[in-house]
Write an enzyme that holds these catalytic residues in place. Structure first.
Site, short mmCIF file in Angstrom:
data_model
loop_
_atom_site.label_atom_id
_atom_site.label_comp_id
_atom_site.label_asym_id
_atom_site.label_seq_id
_atom_site.Cartn_x
_atom_site.Cartn_y
_atom_site.Cartn_z
N LYS A 198 -1.57 -5.00 22.05
CA LYS A 198 -0.24 -5.57 22.33
C LYS A 198 -0.16 -7.05 21.97
O LYS A 198 0.80 -7.47 21.32
CB LYS A 198 0.11 -5.39 23.82
CG LYS A 198 0.27 -3.96 24.25
CD LYS A 198 0.69 -3.83 25.71
CE LYS A 198 -0.29 -4.39 26.70
NZ LYS A 198 -1.53 -3.64 26.85
N ARG A 211 5.74 -2.54 33.56
CA ARG A 211 4.60 -1.61 33.66
C ARG A 211 4.91 -0.42 34.56
O ARG A 211 4.11 0.50 34.64
CB ARG A 211 3.37 -2.34 34.19
CG ARG A 211 2.83 -3.31 33.17
CD ARG A 211 1.51 -3.87 33.60
NE ARG A 211 0.98 -4.78 32.59
CZ ARG A 211 -0.17 -5.39 32.68
NH1 ARG A 211 -0.94 -5.18 33.73
NH2 ARG A 211 -0.57 -6.19 31.74
N ARG A 228 -13.29 -13.28 29.32
CA ARG A 228 -12.36 -12.86 30.38
C ARG A 228 -13.11 -12.03 31.42
O ARG A 228 -13.76 -11.04 31.10
CB ARG A 228 -11.20 -12.03 29.80
CG ARG A 228 -10.10 -12.91 29.26
CD ARG A 228 -8.92 -12.14 28.72
NE ARG A 228 -8.38 -11.15 29.64
CZ ARG A 228 -7.27 -10.46 29.39
NH1 ARG A 228 -6.61 -10.65 28.27
NH2 ARG A 228 -6.83 -9.59 30.25
N ARG A 256 -8.72 -0.42 35.42
CA ARG A 256 -7.44 -0.77 34.80
C ARG A 256 -6.85 0.41 34.03
O ARG A 256 -5.65 0.65 34.06
CB ARG A 256 -7.61 -1.97 33.86
CG ARG A 256 -7.81 -3.28 34.62
CD ARG A 256 -8.27 -4.41 33.75
NE ARG A 256 -7.29 -4.75 32.74
CZ ARG A 256 -7.59 -5.34 31.58
NH1 ARG A 256 -8.84 -5.62 31.28
NH2 ARG A 256 -6.64 -5.65 30.73
#
Length: 190
Positions: A14, A89, A134, A145
């Site tokens: 994305k 979302r 990250r 996730r």
């Protein structure tokens, strides 16, 4: 206005594709992830709350996101359009986004659904974790996730199918090949 929702599982590309769309079509970019990371880095109240959810691999509550998004959107008055990256979302977020955009005389133009195999998603996210450092790109959090995505987020595609805005994009291949598919979809709107 051209308002694009870019959609897909974590690691589907994305962010990468958003950058190309912004450059090609002159859109403003609203990345919920970037805004949240900035809030966390600056240790704002929202950032502290969001960090707790994100570190557990959970979604940040809708009301926090919607209020933050409205503020950012209103700061982009003379825009050709906006690409929403990481938002909505959930169906309630999609409904809230539609309401907020309609109040401003616009709507979502297209929802691009980047579709990538699960093994490839995990591979991409682990690689990104090595490069970016990250903390949410580790195997345990990635699996959490993806589970959250499949349970809570994937049904959002049906919302945009009913709205007539959904376009599936094959998200495997080179960055350029995937972007070519996105260009075809956006250009078909005119």
């Amino acid at each position: 206005m051209l308002n694009v929702v870019i959609f897909g599982a974590p690691g589907s590309g994305k962010g990468t594709q958003s950058e190309l769309i912004i450059k090609e079509y002159g859109l403003d970019h609203i990345s919920t992830g970037d805004v949240l990371r900035s809030e966390m880095k600056n240790e704002t109240e929202l950032g502290k709350i969001a960090k707790d959810y994100i570190e557990k691999g959970q979604l940040v509550p809708d009301d926090l996101i919607v209020n933050m998004l409205a503020k950012v959107l209103d700061s982009k008055e003379n825009s050709k359009g906006v690409i929403f990256d990481g938002f909505p979302r959930t169906i309630p977020q999609a409904e809230a986004l539609k309401k907020m955009l309609n109040e401003r005389g616009t709507d979502v133009s297209i929802m691009l659904n980047l579709q990538v195999d699960e093994d490839e998603l995990i591979k991409r996210l682990l690689e990104r974790g090595k490069i970016s450092g990250r903390s949410d790109d580790n195997l345990e959090t990635i699996k959490s996730r993806l589970e959250v995505y499949h349970k809570q987020t994937a049904p959002l595609a049906d919302f945009y199918v009913k709205e007539g805005k959904h376009t599936a994009i094959h998200g495997m291949g080179t960055i350029e090949e995937i972007f070519g598919r996105i260009q075809e979809a956006i250009n078909a709107l005119n």
